[in-house]
Enzyme design. Structure first.
Site, mmCIF file in Angstrom:
data_model
loop_
_atom_site.group_PDB
_atom_site.id
_atom_site.type_symbol
_atom_site.label_atom_id
_atom_site.label_comp_id
_atom_site.label_asym_id
_atom_site.label_seq_id
_atom_site.Cartn_x
_atom_site.Cartn_y
_atom_site.Cartn_z
ATOM 1 N N HIS A 158 0.835 -1.202 0.000
ATOM 2 C CA HIS A 158 0.000 0.000 0.000
ATOM 3 C C HIS A 158 0.873 1.257 0.000
ATOM 4 O O HIS A 158 0.624 2.195 -0.770
ATOM 5 C CB HIS A 158 -0.905 -0.021 1.229
ATOM 6 C CG HIS A 158 -1.709 1.219 1.430
ATOM 7 N ND1 HIS A 158 -3.024 1.329 1.046
ATOM 8 C CD2 HIS A 158 -1.384 2.419 1.984
ATOM 9 C CE1 HIS A 158 -3.473 2.544 1.342
ATOM 10 N NE2 HIS A 158 -2.488 3.219 1.921
ATOM 11 N N GLU A 159 1.882 1.282 0.848
ATOM 12 C CA GLU A 159 2.735 2.468 0.954
ATOM 13 C C GLU A 159 3.593 2.650 -0.295
ATOM 14 O O GLU A 159 3.799 3.774 -0.761
ATOM 15 C CB GLU A 159 3.601 2.381 2.206
ATOM 16 C CG GLU A 159 2.817 2.416 3.503
ATOM 17 C CD GLU A 159 1.908 3.636 3.600
ATOM 18 O OE1 GLU A 159 2.345 4.746 3.242
ATOM 19 O OE2 GLU A 159 0.752 3.468 4.024
ATOM 20 N N HIS A 162 1.629 4.378 -3.008
ATOM 21 C CA HIS A 162 1.554 5.843 -2.904
ATOM 22 C C HIS A 162 2.741 6.491 -3.621
ATOM 23 O O HIS A 162 2.594 7.508 -4.304
ATOM 24 C CB HIS A 162 1.552 6.275 -1.434
ATOM 25 C CG HIS A 162 0.222 6.181 -0.761
ATOM 26 N ND1 HIS A 162 -0.929 6.764 -1.281
ATOM 27 C CD2 HIS A 162 -0.154 5.594 0.403
ATOM 28 C CE1 HIS A 162 -1.937 6.534 -0.455
ATOM 29 N NE2 HIS A 162 -1.499 5.813 0.562
ATOM 30 N N GLU A 216 -6.176 6.846 -1.622
ATOM 31 C CA GLU A 216 -6.194 5.689 -0.723
ATOM 32 C C GLU A 216 -6.707 4.446 -1.445
ATOM 33 O O GLU A 216 -6.177 3.346 -1.272
ATOM 34 C CB GLU A 216 -7.059 5.985 0.500
ATOM 35 C CG GLU A 216 -6.406 6.907 1.510
ATOM 36 C CD GLU A 216 -5.148 6.319 2.123
ATOM 37 O OE1 GLU A 216 -5.014 5.094 2.164
ATOM 38 O OE2 GLU A 216 -4.290 7.100 2.554
#
Length: 292
Positions: A158-159, A162, A216
């Site tokens: 997920h990070e 980004h 997100e």
């Protein structure tokens, strides 16, 4: 009524022209915002067009992120909070080593980033990846949630997502345009006030400003694909949310995921996209078995 410039002092005319030229230049900058596609869509279809500002140079932003990262590491080193548990650090780095090759599906250039992965000892449940691949995972996230490797891969994927999608660039662009908007008003009033503090802008983009709902959701979806391609069960992203819900006891998710969408909507979306990339997971597992 006729109007003659002869009655107006020259310095007033010059000031007026300068103000109007400044206003025009500012408006042209605002109008010059660029729409880009930072990544390939992948299996999850991350194809949203993104708007960035010419006021923010992504290379400079990435360089500033690297400086911020070194400052964070330096502070952690001084307080004896950097990579204290060697086993934990090795575990996090091994997961990163499996996740990073998958970034080529979304951005081949990201393979050449100077990736760094470190663990910070803290009770805070947090993790992040700066532009350019600078990753930090907080021990509190691992220890308090008792994360499995699959769940930790979901967090890190997920990070990383980004960073791949340049979400910090997007947020910094919005900040820069907001500042320019204020400057336009200032020019119109004869009080220009535009400042170009890239360091402050970078810090705000990476730590001060929350991700949007779209950002997100993109990070969630790309994250499960990165995990699946690395041979981690993408469905662990859903169980991760269950753990966070129990840990937070109604007080909301940890800071690293404290923005919308709601927990229920997020889990539902993750379940759909985890199922979508499940064949990638099975393929990666099969390759792993054959390699042995």
């Amino acid at each position: 009524m006729s109007f003659s410039t002869r009655s107006i002092p020259f310095h007033c005319i010059a000031s007026l022209l300068s103000r109007r030229l400044g206003l025009l230049a500012a408006c042209l900058f605002l109008a010059a915002c660029t729409t880009i596609q930072t990544t390939q869509p992948g299996t999850v279809g991350a194809d949203r067009k993104q708007t960035v500002s010419p006021l923010v140079n992504v290379k400079d932003l990435t360089q500033q992120a690297g400086l911020e990262y070194q400052q964070v590491l330096g502070s952690a080193q001084k307080s004896n909070a950097l990579n204290v548990d060697k086993g934990q650090t090795q575990r996090v780095r091994q997961i990163a080593d499996r996740l990073i090759p998958g970034v080529a599906v979304f951005r081949p250039d990201a393979l050449n980033w100077k990736w760094e992965v470190n663990v910070l000892t803290s009770k805070e449940m947090n993790a992040w990846c700066m532009p350019g691949g600078k990753i930090a995972v907080y021990s509190g996230l691992i220890d308090q949630l008792k994360l499995t490797d699959d769940e930790l891969a979901a967090v890190m994927g997920h990070e990383i997502a980004h960073a791949l999608r340049e979400h910090a660039w997007e947020r910094a662009s919005k900040t820069a345009n907001a500042q320019l908007g204020l400057a336009v008003l200032g020019i119109a009033l004869g009080q220009p006030s535009l400042t170009n503090d890239l360091g402050g802008m970078a810090y705000q983009a990476m730590f001060g400003l929350p991700n949007s709902r779209e950002q997100e959701t993109e990070a969630d979806r790309i994250g499960v694909e990165l995990a699946a391609r690395a041979g981690y069960d993408p469905r662990a992203a859903v169980s991760l949310w269950d753990k966070m819900a129990r840990q937070s006891s109604g007080s909301g998710p940890p800071q690293w995921l404290s923005t919308h969408p709601s927990q229920e909507a997020r889990q539902a979306d993750l379940a759909v996209y985890a199922e979508k990339v499940l064949p990638l997971y099975e393929e990666a597992r099969l390759k792993g078995k054959n390699a042995k």
